[in-house]
Design a protein around this motif. Structure first.
Motif, PDB file in Angstrom:
ATOM      1  N   ARG A 141       0.826  -1.221   0.000  1.00  0.00           N
ATOM      2  CA  ARG A 141       0.000   0.000   0.000  1.00  0.00           C
ATOM      3  C   ARG A 141       0.853   1.260   0.000  1.00  0.00           C
ATOM      4  O   ARG A 141       0.323   2.362  -0.023  1.00  0.00           O
ATOM      5  CB  ARG A 141      -0.933   0.037   1.225  1.00  0.00           C
ATOM      6  CG  ARG A 141      -1.847  -1.153   1.323  1.00  0.00           C
ATOM      7  CD  ARG A 141      -2.945  -1.124   0.281  1.00  0.00           C
ATOM      8  NE  ARG A 141      -3.477  -2.460   0.047  1.00  0.00           N
ATOM      9  CZ  ARG A 141      -4.164  -2.817  -1.023  1.00  0.00           C
ATOM     10  NH1 ARG A 141      -4.411  -1.946  -1.965  1.00  0.00           N
ATOM     11  NH2 ARG A 141      -4.594  -4.048  -1.169  1.00  0.00           N
ATOM     12  N   GLU A 142       2.178   1.105   0.087  1.00  0.00           N
ATOM     13  CA  GLU A 142       3.035   2.297   0.132  1.00  0.00           C
ATOM     14  C   GLU A 142       2.893   3.107  -1.143  1.00  0.00           C
ATOM     15  O   GLU A 142       2.687   2.556  -2.220  1.00  0.00           O
ATOM     16  CB  GLU A 142       4.508   1.880   0.324  1.00  0.00           C
ATOM     17  CG  GLU A 142       4.785   1.371   1.726  1.00  0.00           C
ATOM     18  CD  GLU A 142       6.176   0.746   1.845  1.00  0.00           C
ATOM     19  OE1 GLU A 142       7.016   0.920   0.932  1.00  0.00           O
ATOM     20  OE2 GLU A 142       6.401   0.068   2.854  1.00  0.00           O
ATOM     21  N   ASN A 143       3.041   4.429  -0.981  1.00  0.00           N
ATOM     22  CA  ASN A 143       2.848   5.332  -2.104  1.00  0.00           C
ATOM     23  C   ASN A 143       3.849   5.102  -3.231  1.00  0.00           C
ATOM     24  O   ASN A 143       3.531   5.300  -4.402  1.00  0.00           O
ATOM     25  CB  ASN A 143       2.910   6.778  -1.608  1.00  0.00           C
ATOM     26  CG  ASN A 143       2.058   7.668  -2.476  1.00  0.00           C
ATOM     27  OD1 ASN A 143       1.013   7.240  -2.985  1.00  0.00           O
ATOM     28  ND2 ASN A 143       2.498   8.900  -2.685  1.00  0.00           N
ATOM     29  N   ARG A 144       5.068   4.644  -2.891  1.00  0.00           N
ATOM     30  CA  ARG A 144       6.077   4.430  -3.939  1.00  0.00           C
ATOM     31  C   ARG A 144       5.595   3.350  -4.917  1.00  0.00           C
ATOM     32  O   ARG A 144       6.001   3.320  -6.068  1.00  0.00           O
ATOM     33  CB  ARG A 144       7.440   4.048  -3.334  1.00  0.00           C
ATOM     34  CG  ARG A 144       7.444   2.717  -2.643  1.00  0.00           C
ATOM     35  CD  ARG A 144       8.786   2.370  -2.027  1.00  0.00           C
ATOM     36  NE  ARG A 144       8.687   1.125  -1.291  1.00  0.00           N
ATOM     37  CZ  ARG A 144       9.529   0.107  -1.382  1.00  0.00           C
ATOM     38  NH1 ARG A 144      10.571   0.194  -2.168  1.00  0.00           N
ATOM     39  NH2 ARG A 144       9.345  -0.975  -0.679  1.00  0.00           N
ATOM     40  N   SER A 161       2.168   2.814  -5.640  1.00  0.00           N
ATOM     41  CA  SER A 161       1.071   3.421  -6.423  1.00  0.00           C
ATOM     42  C   SER A 161       1.610   4.334  -7.509  1.00  0.00           C
ATOM     43  O   SER A 161       1.061   4.391  -8.606  1.00  0.00           O
ATOM     44  CB  SER A 161       0.153   4.249  -5.513  1.00  0.00           C
ATOM     45  OG  SER A 161      -0.143   3.571  -4.340  1.00  0.00           O
ATOM     46  N   THR A 162       2.668   5.053  -7.212  1.00  0.00           N
ATOM     47  CA  THR A 162       3.129   6.059  -8.164  1.00  0.00           C
ATOM     48  C   THR A 162       4.046   5.501  -9.255  1.00  0.00           C
ATOM     49  O   THR A 162       4.249   6.160 -10.258  1.00  0.00           O
ATOM     50  CB  THR A 162       3.864   7.210  -7.429  1.00  0.00           C
ATOM     51  OG1 THR A 162       4.859   6.632  -6.591  1.00  0.00           O
ATOM     52  CG2 THR A 162       2.916   8.044  -6.597  1.00  0.00           C
ATOM     53  N   ARG A 166     -10.275   9.789  -0.833  1.00  0.00           N
ATOM     54  CA  ARG A 166      -8.864   9.454  -0.650  1.00  0.00           C
ATOM     55  C   ARG A 166      -8.256  10.330   0.442  1.00  0.00           C
ATOM     56  O   ARG A 166      -7.494   9.859   1.286  1.00  0.00           O
ATOM     57  CB  ARG A 166      -8.189   9.666  -1.996  1.00  0.00           C
ATOM     58  CG  ARG A 166      -6.842   9.126  -2.357  1.00  0.00           C
ATOM     59  CD  ARG A 166      -6.346   7.849  -1.865  1.00  0.00           C
ATOM     60  NE  ARG A 166      -6.967   6.586  -2.217  1.00  0.00           N
ATOM     61  CZ  ARG A 166      -6.695   5.855  -3.277  1.00  0.00           C
ATOM     62  NH1 ARG A 166      -5.815   6.245  -4.135  1.00  0.00           N
ATOM     63  NH2 ARG A 166      -7.280   4.701  -3.478  1.00  0.00           N
ATOM     64  N   LEU A 209      -6.487   9.154   3.924  1.00  0.00           N
ATOM     65  CA  LEU A 209      -5.125   9.543   4.300  1.00  0.00           C
ATOM     66  C   LEU A 209      -5.135  10.235   5.659  1.00  0.00           C
ATOM     67  O   LEU A 209      -4.277   9.984   6.506  1.00  0.00           O
ATOM     68  CB  LEU A 209      -4.513  10.451   3.230  1.00  0.00           C
ATOM     69  CG  LEU A 209      -4.174   9.755   1.909  1.00  0.00           C
ATOM     70  CD1 LEU A 209      -3.834  10.761   0.820  1.00  0.00           C
ATOM     71  CD2 LEU A 209      -2.992   8.797   2.086  1.00  0.00           C
ATOM     72  N   GLU A 255      -3.774  13.666  -9.473  1.00  0.00           N
ATOM     73  CA  GLU A 255      -3.183  12.315  -9.475  1.00  0.00           C
ATOM     74  C   GLU A 255      -4.196  11.264  -9.919  1.00  0.00           C
ATOM     75  O   GLU A 255      -3.881  10.365 -10.691  1.00  0.00           O
ATOM     76  CB  GLU A 255      -2.671  11.964  -8.072  1.00  0.00           C
ATOM     77  CG  GLU A 255      -1.315  12.570  -7.767  1.00  0.00           C
ATOM     78  CD  GLU A 255      -0.865  12.327  -6.318  1.00  0.00           C
ATOM     79  OE1 GLU A 255       0.091  12.991  -5.915  1.00  0.00           O
ATOM     80  OE2 GLU A 255      -1.474  11.494  -5.608  1.00  0.00           O
TER      81      GLU A 255
END
Ligand code: DC
Length: 229
Positions: free
Chosen positions: A92-95, A97-98, A158, A162, A177
């Motif tokens: 689930r880490e943002n790195r 998703s991006t 979202r 967060l 995004e």
């Protein structure tokens, strides 16, 4: 009627698919299969291996030995493993998703994931969510739903998510995004985000999660009852 049936739930990022799918699965006593988690796990494998994930050839060796497996705890929550390690939180880490957009667009990656999803999704009745479930993975699913909501509405959700995790986020940036992810998901040639012709459209804009779940459960129960009689 076949004792095994699939409920396909597709839609753009943050349209409430996973919360809805989990709730529907719980209400019906069947499994919830989160296909996004499988793509995320594969991306994590690539990042951890230092793979050259910008090119399909760089990804190929990891497809052959992706090491992804799933199981479900007593509450029906899906856990994802990479070579036996539980990575359900890490994915689930943002790195992830991006960076994963281009990898999800690679035909060889999609073929491998779709094969795995078909195998797991045929083991028993289940709710499956993703982008291409009703169109590619299970085009013959007995039930198909396509969830939509405006990008602003989804960004607001979202943002709340967060905030609940103690992270602040700018609404306008979240809108941008999400729109970028939508564009990528819709425009890729392999398994694009698209409503199947026979999918029911569910606009979740004005609905609570509970109402979204109920709307789907009602359709499913009615049909299953009709098939029984
Ligand atoms: O639903 P999610 O945010 O966990 O999905 C993560 C990523 O995986 C997202 O970039 C879209 C992609 N995805 C996909 O391409 N096909 C699916 N069936 C599910 C997810």
């Amino acid at each position: 009627m076949s004792p095994v049936y699939q409920i396909a739930i597709d839609g753009p990022a943050a349209s409430g698919k996973s919360t809805t799918a989990r709730g529907v699965a719980q209400a019906l006593g069947i499994r919830y299969l989160d296909t996004g988690a499988m793509y995320r796990a594969f991306m994590l494998r690539l990042l951890e291996a230092g793979a050259d994930y910008g090119r399909e050839e760089g990804v190929a060796p990891w497809l052959e030995q992706h090491g992804i497996s799933l199981d479900w705890d007593e509450e029906g929550t899906q856990r994802v493993y990479l070579s036996g390690e539980d990575v359900s939180g890490k994915i689930r880490e943002n790195r992830i998703s991006t960076t994963m957009g281009p990898v999800c667009a690679m035909p060889s990656v999609r073929e491998t994931m779709v094969r795995l999803q078909r195998r797991i999704g045929s083991e028993g009745s289940c709710v499956i969510d993703g982008r291409d479930i009703g169109t590619v993975v299970f085009p013959d699913a007995l039930f198909k739903f396509f969830l939509v909501a405006s990008s602003r509405e989804r960004a607001r959700r979202r943002q709340l998510e967060l905030e609940e995790r103690g992270q602040a986020a700018d609404l306008e940036q979240l809108v941008r995004e999400l729109e970028e992810r939508d564009r990528r998901d819709r425009e890729r040639s392999a398994g694009p985000l698209r409503q199947a012709e026979d999918a029911r459209l569910l606009d979740t804009g004005g609905l609570t999660i509970r109402q979204q779940i109920q709307a789907i459960v009602d359709v499913v129960r009615e049909r299953l009852r009709a098939e029984e009689t």
